[in-house]
Write a protein that holds these residues in place. Structure first.
Motif, PDB file in Angstrom:
ATOM      1  N   TRP A 209     -36.715  32.935  13.526  1.00  0.00           N
ATOM      2  CA  TRP A 209     -37.928  33.175  12.741  1.00  0.00           C
ATOM      3  C   TRP A 209     -39.049  33.699  13.632  1.00  0.00           C
ATOM      4  CZ3 TRP A 209     -39.157  28.823   8.641  1.00  0.00           C
ATOM      5  CH2 TRP A 209     -38.109  28.761   7.720  1.00  0.00           C
ATOM      6  N   ARG A 210     -40.015  34.366  12.993  1.00  0.00           N
ATOM      7  CA  ARG A 210     -41.208  34.749  13.733  1.00  0.00           C
ATOM      8  C   ARG A 210     -41.844  33.472  14.295  1.00  0.00           C
ATOM      9  NH1 ARG A 210     -43.503  39.180   9.282  1.00  0.00           N
ATOM     10  NH2 ARG A 210     -41.982  40.809   9.807  1.00  0.00           N
ATOM     11  N   PRO A 211     -42.213  33.468  15.572  1.00  0.00           N
ATOM     12  CA  PRO A 211     -42.683  32.232  16.221  1.00  0.00           C
ATOM     13  C   PRO A 211     -43.829  31.540  15.489  1.00  0.00           C
ATOM     14  CG  PRO A 211     -42.268  33.926  17.863  1.00  0.00           C
ATOM     15  CD  PRO A 211     -42.114  34.589  16.525  1.00  0.00           C
ATOM     16  N   ASN A 212     -44.773  32.331  14.945  1.00  0.00           N
ATOM     17  CA  ASN A 212     -45.914  31.708  14.276  1.00  0.00           C
ATOM     18  C   ASN A 212     -45.478  30.980  13.003  1.00  0.00           C
ATOM     19  OD1 ASN A 212     -45.358  34.330  13.169  1.00  0.00           O
ATOM     20  ND2 ASN A 212     -47.285  34.237  12.042  1.00  0.00           N
ATOM     21  N   VAL A 213     -44.477  31.540  12.303  1.00  0.00           N
ATOM     22  CA  VAL A 213     -43.988  30.918  11.069  1.00  0.00           C
ATOM     23  C   VAL A 213     -43.263  29.616  11.387  1.00  0.00           C
ATOM     24  CG1 VAL A 213     -42.486  31.202   9.056  1.00  0.00           C
ATOM     25  CG2 VAL A 213     -43.803  33.154   9.916  1.00  0.00           C
ATOM     26  N   LEU A 214     -42.402  29.644  12.403  1.00  0.00           N
ATOM     27  CA  LEU A 214     -41.639  28.449  12.755  1.00  0.00           C
ATOM     28  C   LEU A 214     -42.561  27.339  13.264  1.00  0.00           C
ATOM     29  CD1 LEU A 214     -38.929  27.040  13.040  1.00  0.00           C
ATOM     30  CD2 LEU A 214     -38.683  28.095  15.303  1.00  0.00           C
ATOM     31  N   LYS A 215     -43.505  27.692  14.128  1.00  0.00           N
ATOM     32  CA  LYS A 215     -44.424  26.686  14.664  1.00  0.00           C
ATOM     33  C   LYS A 215     -45.245  26.060  13.539  1.00  0.00           C
ATOM     34  CE  LYS A 215     -48.192  25.994  17.973  1.00  0.00           C
ATOM     35  NZ  LYS A 215     -49.099  26.641  18.959  1.00  0.00           N
ATOM     36  N   PHE A 216     -45.767  26.888  12.651  1.00  0.00           N
ATOM     37  CA  PHE A 216     -46.553  26.381  11.523  1.00  0.00           C
ATOM     38  C   PHE A 216     -45.712  25.448  10.661  1.00  0.00           C
ATOM     39  CE2 PHE A 216     -48.094  26.652   7.151  1.00  0.00           C
ATOM     40  CZ  PHE A 216     -49.460  26.420   7.308  1.00  0.00           C
TER      41      PHE A 216
END
Length: 597
Positions: A209-216
């Motif tokens: 996943w895009r890192p920002n999506v996974l982290k969120f």
């Protein structure tokens, strides 16, 4: 061949959609789906209009119509706009169909039977002036956790924490600015704490996943509480339990039913196809790849709420349970979230007149000019500011002067010198190098598209267009009349290269790809477009509505590989594919924005 589900965010039917909406969910999902079909995959692309919830109820009352009448009006507007944009839905439907009601109620009953819908008393927000429930997202205030001024009643976009409206400091209604009143009410809550371990285990497998999506998404699990899935409202899907289903003031939460739309639309598509069980290939087969497209403000519902509903339906939480009649349903493979598109330094706001509607954009400019802008400069990984000056520049300097000019001058040279695609002679190294460049681009561009890097993909395709333009300038075919064999070879080579570039760009620019095909003597459809059909509700003969659908496979459609051009194919005098815009359109469009404000 792989089954691929393209699950596209459902636009809310309380008004026409603006270009910021379709830059987030519309164009990216269509580019991906078109490409994957060209690459040989079996794609099912579904969505529809989201038509329940308080905002539609409030707006309908203000306009003196029923909620259904309001939804009917804007469902048609949105259908017409998305079809004109060329979005290749297998089915674009709506959430007020009887089929959708049945699927949603089956999901709720099974989740409840498995123990993941728990009844609790909560403090709900109502409007003091109307007595009507206020949706969480229509209440704003200061976040009690991070102090952000502008947190919503369901979550804080600044720190990502889940909230309840009563948690907010100084809450106010976005509808009329009044301070909401909080009253006790019984509701069903999705027991997220009983599903958090399963959610965490699944999310930690989503490494692509895009890192920002996974982290969120992972951060959301730090403070998980049961989430209300019913509302005190009379517009929505009845709660399918004894003692609740006949209560006119209790309905399922709009976000509980909206995300189930991906499944219900797939089932409706299958029923309309003549094979009612066909949807299972995209939902029950673990090998299927599912991609969910949306703006970043909807990540929560697609990386937490929808997966939690699916896990609860399958009995995969801490309370166990067994799947309902739909079986174990696939969790999302990827949540493809776009950032926001702003306009001329401001956030889109229909109420403040800071808006460019899809219909207005497509009435004044070529569809593929807008699609090109979204692909090349859209909010793929960060917020982007749309400006009319940048739209003008990209249209004129890149689309017209780059790709359009290459198509036009190549066709013109072929027409003037041979009247048809010539038979090549012996190719020189420079010719072979060009065709090697266009052929190798299929691997590069294809990989970028499959991994949702569309800005890089179209950038690479346009770089190849630049290489082809350089080849024409370097070989100077207009100086080769005294060497007809060399002239024929150069023009055949560049025609083949243009054909390759057209395929590379076809998923981005489907309307003009068809025109380019026809410019070089091609016949038949190679880039199919969607159509609008008027249908009857499958379970209520008295209800009729428009859907978007289409035939996107079979025939002589473009596939993701070079297609050999055929010597002898007549090529007529070309007309420009793209329209060069006058500089004056910038001031004209800025004045339109000022007039709306």
């Amino acid at each position: 061949m792989t089954h691929i589900l393209s699950a596209v965010a459902w636009p809310y039917a309380n008004g026409p959609r603006h270009i910021g909406h379709v830059a987030g969910f519309g164009v990216p999902s269509d580019v991906f789906s078109r490409h994957m079909r060209m690459a040989g995959h079996d794609v099912l692309m579904v969505s529809g209009t989201d038509e329940h919830g308080t905002p539609i109820l409030v707006q309908a009352e203000q306009e003196g119509v029923t909620p259904q009448q309001l939804a009917d009006r804007y469902n048609r507007v949105i259908v017409e706009d998305l079809a004109q944009l060329g979005l290749s839905y297998d089915l674009f439907t709506r959430t007020t169909t009887r089929n959708h009601y049945a699927v949603v109620q089956e999901m709720f009953r099974t989740v409840h039977k498995n123990g993941y819908m728990v009844e609790q008393t909560s403090m709900g927000a109502i409007s003091p002036s109307t007595g009507r429930t206020l949706p969480d997202r229509f209440i704003e205030g200061t976040c009690p956790i991070c102090g952000y001024d502008g947190a919503r009643g369901d979550q804080c976009d600044n720190c990502g924490n889940q909230l309840d409206p009563i948690d907010l400091i100084n809450p106010v209604s976005r509808i009329n600015g009044e301070t909401p009143k909080f009253v006790e009410s019984n509701h069903f809550f999705l027991d997220l704490p009983a599903l958090v371990d399963a959610l965490d285990a699944w999310l930690r497998t989503r490494t692509n996943w895009r890192p920002n999506v996974l982290k969120f998404s992972l951060n959301l699990l730090d403070d998980v509480r049961p989430r209300a899935m019913t509302r005190d409202i009379d517009w929505g899907i009845p709660v399918p339990l004894e003692g609740w289903e006949d209560n006119p003031a209790k309905r399922l939460y709009v976000w509980f039913d909206a995300v189930i739309g991906y499944l219900s639309a797939s089932i409706e598509w299958a029923r309309r196809s003549g094979d009612p069980e066909a949807w299972r290939a995209w939902w029950n087969d673990p090998a299927t790849v599912s991609n969910y497209f949306m703006g970043k403000d909807n990540i929560t519902f697609h990386s937490q709420i929808w997966p939690a509903e699916l896990l609860a339906y399958a009995g995969k939480g801490s309370k166990g349970g067994t799947p309902g009649r739909y079986g174990e349903l696939n969790l999302p493979t990827e949540v493809v979230s776009s950032e926001f598109l702003n306009v001329e330094g401001q956030k889109f706001s229909s109420s403040r007149g800071v808006v460019i509607y899809v219909r207005d954009m497509l009435a004044r400019y070529q569809t593929d000019a807008f699609r090109y802008y979204v692909a090349a400069a859209g909010p793929e990984s960060q917020d982007v500011d749309f400006t009319w000056a940048d739209f003008l520049r990209r249209n004129n300097d890149e689309l017209v002067a780059g790709w359009g000019n290459l198509v036009n001058r190549t066709a013109n040279l072929v027409h003037k010198n041979f009247g048809a695609i010539p038979t090549p002679g012996q190719r020189q190294p420079v010719d072979e190098a060009l065709l090697a460049t266009t052929t190798s681009a299929f691997g590069t561009v294809g990989n970028l598209l499959e991994t949702h890097r569309q800005r890089a993909a179209i950038g690479e395709a346009m770089r190849v267009v630049g290489d082809v333009n350089k080849y024409v300038s370097d070989t100077e075919p207009w100086k080769l009349k005294s060497d007809p064999d060399r002239l024929a070879t150069v023009l055949h080579t560049v025609t083949q290269a243009v054909s390759d570039c057209n395929t590379l760009l076809a998923s981005f620019l489907p309307h003009s790809a068809q025109q380019v095909h026809e410019t070089f003597g091609g016949s038949g459809t190679v880039t199919p477009l969607p159509r609008i059909e008027e249908v009857t509700d499958l379970d209520d003969d008295a209800r009729h509505y428009p859907v978007i659908t289409g035939d996107y496979t079979g025939g002589d459609l473009l596939t993701w590989e070079p297609r050999a051009v055929v010597p002898g194919t007549p090529v007529a005098k070309p007309t420009p594919i793209f329209t060069k815009l006058d500089d004056s359109i910038v001031d004209e469009e800025l004045e339109r924005l000022r007039e709306k404000a």
